[in-house]
Design a protein around this motif. Structure first.
Motif, short mmCIF file in Angstrom:
data_model
loop_
_atom_site.label_atom_id
_atom_site.label_comp_id
_atom_site.label_asym_id
_atom_site.label_seq_id
_atom_site.Cartn_x
_atom_site.Cartn_y
_atom_site.Cartn_z
N LEU A 61 36.04 36.31 19.44
CA LEU A 61 35.30 37.54 19.08
C LEU A 61 33.95 37.59 19.79
O LEU A 61 33.03 38.25 19.33
CB LEU A 61 35.08 37.58 17.55
N ILE A 62 33.86 36.92 20.93
CA ILE A 62 32.57 36.78 21.60
C ILE A 62 31.97 38.13 21.98
O ILE A 62 30.74 38.31 21.97
CB ILE A 62 32.72 35.88 22.86
N ASP A 63 32.79 39.12 22.34
CA ASP A 63 32.26 40.42 22.77
C ASP A 63 31.46 41.11 21.66
O ASP A 63 30.53 41.87 21.93
CB ASP A 63 33.39 41.34 23.21
N PHE A 64 31.81 40.84 20.42
CA PHE A 64 31.13 41.50 19.29
C PHE A 64 29.77 40.87 18.98
O PHE A 64 29.05 41.37 18.12
CB PHE A 64 32.04 41.50 18.06
N LEU A 84 38.63 49.45 18.98
CA LEU A 84 38.13 48.07 19.07
C LEU A 84 39.31 47.15 19.36
O LEU A 84 40.32 47.18 18.65
CB LEU A 84 37.46 47.66 17.76
N THR A 85 39.17 46.32 20.38
CA THR A 85 40.24 45.40 20.77
C THR A 85 39.88 43.99 20.33
O THR A 85 38.80 43.49 20.66
CB THR A 85 40.45 45.44 22.29
N VAL A 86 40.78 43.36 19.58
CA VAL A 86 40.50 42.04 19.00
C VAL A 86 41.70 41.13 19.22
O VAL A 86 42.81 41.58 19.50
CB VAL A 86 40.20 42.15 17.49
N LEU A 134 45.29 41.29 10.81
CA LEU A 134 45.98 41.73 12.03
C LEU A 134 46.67 40.53 12.67
O LEU A 134 46.07 39.77 13.41
CB LEU A 134 44.97 42.36 12.99
N ASN A 135 47.94 40.36 12.37
CA ASN A 135 48.64 39.15 12.79
C ASN A 135 49.79 39.41 13.76
O ASN A 135 50.64 38.54 13.97
CB ASN A 135 49.15 38.38 11.56
N TRP A 173 33.07 42.97 8.52
CA TRP A 173 33.08 41.64 9.13
C TRP A 173 34.43 41.42 9.79
O TRP A 173 35.48 41.75 9.23
CB TRP A 173 32.86 40.55 8.08
N LEU A 174 34.40 40.84 10.98
CA LEU A 174 35.62 40.41 11.66
C LEU A 174 35.65 38.88 11.60
O LEU A 174 34.70 38.22 11.97
CB LEU A 174 35.62 40.87 13.12
N ARG A 175 36.77 38.35 11.12
CA ARG A 175 36.91 36.90 11.01
C ARG A 175 38.20 36.48 11.70
O ARG A 175 39.27 36.99 11.39
CB ARG A 175 36.95 36.48 9.53
N LEU A 176 38.07 35.56 12.65
CA LEU A 176 39.22 35.14 13.44
C LEU A 176 39.76 33.82 12.92
O LEU A 176 39.02 32.83 12.83
CB LEU A 176 38.82 35.00 14.92
#
Length: 226
Positions: A56-59, A88-90, A108-109, A153-156
């Motif tokens: 998620l470095i771009d965010f 948004l691309t993740v 999102l799996n 929040w985006l969590r990878l």
């Protein structure tokens, strides 16, 4: 470059365009009438997975994502243009959580999986929609519906691409600190690393994740080294 597995973003869908107040005026037509078009719909904010990313470095560098507003309606019953969407691309395995960090919105799996984060606002009605048998010349129109604004929040859920495996105190953590910006604990004694450390390597515009795994010794399953 620092490894990022958690990122905060601020999103806003587009507002709908305002409806138009307009009347038909043509030289050889005796009776005109309302012909104000509806406003265009606001743009959506959509999130989509891809297999070409693994962080998620771009965010870290961009946190605000705002879709475009819809255009105002025009005369001759012309509807305003729809606002542009934001996509948004993740990476696959990204979870989207509400601002409280507790409520899971979507996991999102799957590759190319899409989810609508914020719906664009509806466009307002033009005055032609208000025409009736008792109101032949309406002079009112609706404003567009406001867009939706959210903090998420985006969590990878990350799986490392490379694992550093070896005996205790052979320099695995030192190597990780050298090739990434990770800051693992480094010491001149065995079992400095208790839990895996992750770091992101960027080389020739290709990035991959390296894991520093605690030292492996014979009998570890029986508690040796603890």
């Amino acid at each position: 470059m620092q490894f990022i597995d958690l990122a905060i973003i601020h999103i806003r869908s587009g507002s709908g365009g305002a409806g138009c107040v307009s009347f038909r005026k043509e030289k050889y037509i005796e009776f005109g009438g309302p012909d104000g078009g509806d406003g265009g719909r606001g743009g959506d904010v959509i999130i989509r997975t891809t297999e070409n990313l693994n962080t998620l470095i771009d965010f870290k560098y961009k946190q605000h994502y705002f879709a475009k507003n819809g255009s105002q309606g025009m005369g001759k019953n012309k509807t305003g243009a729809k606002g542009s969407d934001v996509i948004l691309t993740v990476p696959v395995g990204t979870e989207v959580l509400l601002e409280n960090k507790q409520t899971l919105l979507i996991d999102l799996n799957k590759v190319n999986q899409e989810f609508l984060l914020a719906d664009g606002g509806n466009g307002g009605w033009g005055n032609q929609k208000f025409k009736s048998s008792t109101n032949r010349a309406p002079r009112n129109a609706n404003p567009g519906e406001k867009g939706v604004e959210l903090t998420l929040w985006l969590r990878l859920k990350l799986l490392a691409d490379v694992g550093l495996i070896g005996m205790p105190n052979v320099g695995k953590s030192s190597l990780l600190a050298t090739i990434t910006n990770a800051k693992p604990k480094i010491g001149d004694f065995a079992f400095t690393t208790i839990n895996p450390n992750l770091g992101l390597v960027l080389h020739n515009q290709v990035d991959f994740v390296v894991a520093d795994i605690p030292g492996l010794i014979e009998g570890a399953n029986e508690g040796k080294g603890i």
